[in-house]
Design a protein around this motif. Sequence first.
Motif, PDB file in Angstrom:
ATOM      1  N   ALA A   1      43.688  46.777  31.681  1.00 51.01           N
ATOM      2  CA  ALA A   1      43.697  45.811  32.787  1.00 51.01           C
ATOM      3  C   ALA A   1      43.776  46.510  34.139  1.00 51.01           C
ATOM      4  O   ALA A   1      43.207  46.048  35.118  1.00 51.01           O
ATOM      5  N   GLY A   2      44.532  47.608  34.197  1.00 49.86           N
ATOM      6  CA  GLY A   2      44.604  48.392  35.425  1.00 49.86           C
ATOM      7  C   GLY A   2      45.612  47.940  36.448  1.00 49.86           C
ATOM      8  O   GLY A   2      45.886  48.661  37.399  1.00 49.86           O
ATOM      9  N   GLU A   3      46.165  46.733  36.302  1.00 49.12           N
ATOM     10  CA  GLU A   3      47.102  46.226  37.296  1.00 49.12           C
ATOM     11  C   GLU A   3      48.035  45.216  36.632  1.00 49.12           C
ATOM     12  O   GLU A   3      47.613  44.411  35.810  1.00 49.12           O
ATOM     13  N   GLN A   4      49.293  45.259  37.033  1.00 52.64           N
ATOM     14  CA  GLN A   4      50.288  44.325  36.496  1.00 52.64           C
ATOM     15  C   GLN A   4      49.988  42.894  36.951  1.00 52.64           C
ATOM     16  O   GLN A   4      49.491  42.668  38.064  1.00 52.64           O
TER      17      GLN A   4
ATOM     18  N   ASP B   1      51.632  41.913  40.279  1.00 55.25           N
ATOM     19  CA  ASP B   1      50.955  42.475  41.451  1.00 55.25           C
ATOM     20  C   ASP B   1      49.722  41.636  41.820  1.00 55.25           C
ATOM     21  O   ASP B   1      49.452  41.377  42.993  1.00 55.25           O
ATOM     22  N   LYS B   2      48.973  41.208  40.803  1.00 56.84           N
ATOM     23  CA  LYS B   2      47.796  40.368  41.059  1.00 56.84           C
ATOM     24  C   LYS B   2      48.208  39.035  41.669  1.00 56.84           C
ATOM     25  O   LYS B   2      47.601  38.569  42.637  1.00 56.84           O
ATOM     26  N   ILE B   3      49.246  38.438  41.103  1.00 55.61           N
ATOM     27  CA  ILE B   3      49.719  37.153  41.617  1.00 55.61           C
ATOM     28  C   ILE B   3      50.227  37.302  43.050  1.00 55.61           C
ATOM     29  O   ILE B   3      49.968  36.440  43.891  1.00 55.61           O
ATOM     30  N   SER B   4      50.900  38.387  43.341  1.00 51.88           N
ATOM     31  CA  SER B   4      51.391  38.636  44.696  1.00 51.88           C
ATOM     32  C   SER B   4      50.231  38.717  45.687  1.00 51.88           C
ATOM     33  O   SER B   4      50.282  38.121  46.771  1.00 51.88           O
TER      34      SER B   4
ATOM     35  N   ILE C   1      41.292  33.189  35.127  1.00 52.37           N
ATOM     36  CA  ILE C   1      42.606  33.031  34.513  1.00 52.37           C
ATOM     37  C   ILE C   1      42.903  34.201  33.582  1.00 52.37           C
ATOM     38  O   ILE C   1      43.992  34.774  33.613  1.00 52.37           O
ATOM     39  N   ALA C   2      41.936  34.575  32.758  1.00 55.09           N
ATOM     40  CA  ALA C   2      42.126  35.701  31.835  1.00 55.09           C
ATOM     41  C   ALA C   2      42.421  36.983  32.612  1.00 55.09           C
ATOM     42  O   ALA C   2      43.315  37.747  32.250  1.00 55.09           O
ATOM     43  N   TRP C   3      41.689  37.215  33.706  1.00 54.36           N
ATOM     44  CA  TRP C   3      41.910  38.416  34.517  1.00 54.36           C
ATOM     45  C   TRP C   3      43.292  38.379  35.173  1.00 54.36           C
ATOM     46  O   TRP C   3      44.039  39.351  35.105  1.00 54.36           O
ATOM     47  N   LEU C   4      43.630  37.257  35.804  1.00 55.98           N
ATOM     48  CA  LEU C   4      44.881  37.167  36.558  1.00 55.98           C
ATOM     49  C   LEU C   4      46.110  37.391  35.684  1.00 55.98           C
ATOM     50  O   LEU C   4      47.041  38.090  36.074  1.00 55.98           O
ATOM     51  N   PHE C   5      46.105  36.842  34.486  1.00 57.21           N
ATOM     52  CA  PHE C   5      47.276  36.924  33.613  1.00 57.21           C
ATOM     53  C   PHE C   5      47.186  38.048  32.574  1.00 57.21           C
ATOM     54  O   PHE C   5      48.058  38.173  31.718  1.00 57.21           O
ATOM     55  N   ASN C   6      46.131  38.878  32.660  1.00 55.99           N
ATOM     56  CA  ASN C   6      45.925  39.973  31.699  1.00 55.99           C
ATOM     57  C   ASN C   6      46.011  39.459  30.260  1.00 55.99           C
ATOM     58  O   ASN C   6      46.707  40.001  29.412  1.00 55.99           O
ATOM     59  N   LEU C   7      45.252  38.408  30.006  1.00 55.80           N
ATOM     60  CA  LEU C   7      45.206  37.810  28.675  1.00 55.80           C
ATOM     61  C   LEU C   7      43.760  37.737  28.206  1.00 55.80           C
ATOM     62  O   LEU C   7      42.838  37.673  29.014  1.00 55.80           O
ATOM     63  N   ARG C   8      43.574  37.722  26.907  1.00 57.29           N
ATOM     64  CA  ARG C   8      42.240  37.587  26.329  1.00 57.29           C
ATOM     65  C   ARG C   8      42.311  36.631  25.144  1.00 57.29           C
ATOM     66  O   ARG C   8      43.318  36.540  24.456  1.00 57.29           O
ATOM     67  N   GLY C   9      41.202  35.932  24.925  1.00 57.30           N
ATOM     68  CA  GLY C   9      41.129  34.989  23.825  1.00 57.30           C
ATOM     69  C   GLY C   9      39.737  34.979  23.224  1.00 57.30           C
ATOM     70  O   GLY C   9      38.896  35.824  23.545  1.00 57.30           O
TER      71      GLY C   9
END
Length: 108
Positions: free
Chosen positions: A37-40, A43-46, A68-76
């Motif tokens: 992901a490269g970033e917490q 940090d993205k939300i901030s 949404i997937a990028w912002l929360f570092n989630l995948r489905g």
Amino acid sequence: GANITVKAIRQNLVDVVWMSRPADPCSVVNVHPLKFAGEQVLDKISRLRESVEERGAQAIILGALDQIAWLFNLRGSDIAHNPVFFAYAIITTERAVLFLRALDEGNP
């Protein structure tokens, strides 16, 4: 002027007429490792909050699945060949809320 009346309808009329609607998938959502992901997430939300505040807004509502997937570092895997999942999110100056269905509500 026009004579317009608004009437509340509790039932979703699209559901009434869409007889052959396929089942909605609802698959497991996984954390995308930070090394990829490269970033917490915080940090993205901030950074997103700063951008929202710069525009004089108090919140942003997200419906784009890739965002949404990028912002929360989630995948489905709710959509074939795409690492996304069905969700919505709202980010305010104080809270970040992710809306997902429970696995038992879907039809995997």
